[in-house]
Scaffold this motif. Structure first.
Motif, PDB file in Angstrom:
ATOM      1  N   SER A 119       0.840  -1.203   0.000  1.00  0.00           N
ATOM      2  CA  SER A 119       0.000   0.000   0.000  1.00  0.00           C
ATOM      3  C   SER A 119       0.869   1.246   0.000  1.00  0.00           C
ATOM      4  CB  SER A 119      -0.926   0.005   1.217  1.00  0.00           C
ATOM      5  OG  SER A 119      -1.806  -1.098   1.174  1.00  0.00           O
ATOM      6  N   GLN A 120       0.510   2.192  -0.872  1.00  0.00           N
ATOM      7  CA  GLN A 120       1.263   3.431  -1.034  1.00  0.00           C
ATOM      8  C   GLN A 120       0.374   4.621  -0.677  1.00  0.00           C
ATOM      9  OE1 GLN A 120       4.618   3.309  -2.036  1.00  0.00           O
ATOM     10  NE2 GLN A 120       4.252   1.121  -1.764  1.00  0.00           N
ATOM     11  N   ASP A 121       0.951   5.574   0.045  1.00  0.00           N
ATOM     12  CA  ASP A 121       0.249   6.819   0.361  1.00  0.00           C
ATOM     13  C   ASP A 121       0.351   7.745  -0.841  1.00  0.00           C
ATOM     14  OD1 ASP A 121      -0.448   6.032   2.936  1.00  0.00           O
ATOM     15  OD2 ASP A 121       1.493   6.666   3.732  1.00  0.00           O
ATOM     16  N   VAL A 122      -0.803   8.077  -1.398  1.00  0.00           N
ATOM     17  CA  VAL A 122      -0.863   8.892  -2.614  1.00  0.00           C
ATOM     18  C   VAL A 122      -1.716  10.125  -2.336  1.00  0.00           C
ATOM     19  CG1 VAL A 122      -1.525   8.951  -5.046  1.00  0.00           C
ATOM     20  CG2 VAL A 122      -0.626   6.836  -4.050  1.00  0.00           C
ATOM     21  N   ILE A 123      -1.262  11.274  -2.806  1.00  0.00           N
ATOM     22  CA  ILE A 123      -2.044  12.511  -2.758  1.00  0.00           C
ATOM     23  C   ILE A 123      -2.494  12.818  -4.177  1.00  0.00           C
ATOM     24  CG2 ILE A 123      -2.050  14.966  -2.208  1.00  0.00           C
ATOM     25  CD1 ILE A 123       0.035  14.430  -0.096  1.00  0.00           C
ATOM     26  N   SER A 124      -3.784  12.788  -4.397  1.00  0.00           N
ATOM     27  CA  SER A 124      -4.331  12.984  -5.735  1.00  0.00           C
ATOM     28  C   SER A 124      -4.179  14.436  -6.172  1.00  0.00           C
ATOM     29  CB  SER A 124      -5.803  12.566  -5.781  1.00  0.00           C
ATOM     30  OG  SER A 124      -6.579  13.382  -4.924  1.00  0.00           O
ATOM     31  N   ARG A 125      -4.526  14.698  -7.418  1.00  0.00           N
ATOM     32  CA  ARG A 125      -4.407  16.047  -7.965  1.00  0.00           C
ATOM     33  C   ARG A 125      -5.343  17.026  -7.276  1.00  0.00           C
ATOM     34  NH1 ARG A 125      -5.225  16.733 -14.319  1.00  0.00           N
ATOM     35  NH2 ARG A 125      -7.400  16.497 -13.665  1.00  0.00           N
ATOM     36  N   ASP A 126      -6.472  16.556  -6.737  1.00  0.00           N
ATOM     37  CA  ASP A 126      -7.382  17.429  -5.998  1.00  0.00           C
ATOM     38  C   ASP A 126      -7.125  17.378  -4.488  1.00  0.00           C
ATOM     39  OD1 ASP A 126      -8.138  14.813  -5.939  1.00  0.00           O
ATOM     40  OD2 ASP A 126     -10.280  15.175  -6.117  1.00  0.00           O
ATOM     41  N   ASN A 127      -5.880  17.018  -4.114  1.00  0.00           N
ATOM     42  CA  ASN A 127      -5.402  17.088  -2.725  1.00  0.00           C
ATOM     43  C   ASN A 127      -6.191  16.190  -1.781  1.00  0.00           C
ATOM     44  OD1 ASN A 127      -3.425  19.032  -3.392  1.00  0.00           O
ATOM     45  ND2 ASN A 127      -4.928  20.685  -3.194  1.00  0.00           N
ATOM     46  N   VAL A 128      -6.435  14.956  -2.199  1.00  0.00           N
ATOM     47  CA  VAL A 128      -7.083  13.960  -1.357  1.00  0.00           C
ATOM     48  C   VAL A 128      -6.066  12.866  -1.058  1.00  0.00           C
ATOM     49  CG1 VAL A 128      -8.961  12.297  -1.164  1.00  0.00           C
ATOM     50  CG2 VAL A 128      -9.336  14.466  -2.348  1.00  0.00           C
TER      51      VAL A 128
END
Length: 270
Positions: free
Chosen positions: A76-85
């Motif tokens: 599992s990877q911590d990802v910050i989406s383009r809309d900051n989620v």
């Protein structure tokens, strides 16, 4: 004398045993899905297999390579989406070795290298998309990640055949926000559908009114049909509208005798 004789007999036996051991160690068996990368005094010589092969000890070394498809779970990877989620995403990749020479010579450990590259590629690709795209367009994201991994691992002799995003985990706050958004969307669609129904109904009512206006008796038939439907409900009181033409006729008939009496009463005065 007996001790010397026994020692002289053991020497040939030991030499023969060593020769036999050396001869047996030369033969290697590779399965159908295995290949052997042969090095001659440290330099690459050839790729052998499958089946029975000969590897000369000491001067030749062999490295086994498995050609079957490897299923690797990406943590599992911590990802910050383009809309900051902020989300946690894990995936699984399917790959196999197609060039054993490159897989052994060009990279130290192709399994670990592929795993680390998959993790970084997963974070970088998903960070370029919004949360709605992660949830709705997984097939497109899988294709993009697979294409990037396949291009970067080509120099390692590895073919990435498929990538599948398994889970996109959200925190409780975001789950509630998505639920409210979905509820608002359903409410909006319900209002639009209701308004469209009202628009269609009004159009049909106008058409029906125009058709009834063309024939005066049609409205009377409609009244009678309405009375028939109301009477079937067994109501004690029935209220129904009456045509204005009928009421005018009744009023006109009631006014005529008074007009005649007025005329007769005015004649003697003249």
């Amino acid at each position: 004398m007996e001790i010397l004789i026994n020692t002289s007999m053991l020497m040939p036996i030991a030499i023969i045993s060593l020769l036999l051991l050396f001869a047996f160690s030369m033969f290697r068996v590779l399965r159908e899905y295995e290949r052997g990368v042969i090095f001659f005094l440290g330099r690459f010589e050839k790729v052998k297999g499958p089946g029975l092969i000969i590897v000369i000890p000491i001067i030749q070394q062999m490295v086994r390579v498995d050609l079957r498809t490897v299923v690797m779970d990406v943590p599992s990877q911590d990802v910050i989406s383009r809309d900051n989620v902020s989300v946690r995403v894990n995936a699984v990749i399917y790959f196999r070795v197609i060039d054993p020479q490159k897989a052994i010579i060009n990279v130290e450990n192709f399994l670990q290298a592929t795993s680390q590259l998959a993790q970084t590629t997963l974070r970088s690709v998903l960070g370029q998309h919004e949360l709605d795209e992660m949830l709705a367009n997984r097939d497109m994201l899988n294709t993009d990640i697979q294409a990037i991994l396949d291009a970067r691992t080509d120099g390692w002799g590895i073919k990435v055949s498929n990538v599948e995003i398994k889970h996109v985990d959200l925190n409780e706050t975001m789950i509630r926000a998505i639920a409210r958004q979905a509820e608002a969307e359903r409410t909006r669609r319900a209002k639009i559908i209701h308004a469209s129904g009202e628009m269609e109904a009004s159009t049909k009512l106008v058409e029906a009114a125009n058709n009834l206006a063309k024939e005066p008796n049609a409205i009377l038939l409609r009244y009678l049909q309405t009375l028939t439907e109301i009477a079937g409900e067994k109501n004690s009181t029935i209220l129904f509208p009456m045509p204005m033409e009928l009421m005018k006729g009744i009023f006109n008939q009631g006014d005529k005798p008074e007009l005649k009496n007025d005329q007769h009463s005015k004649k003697p005065n003249n």
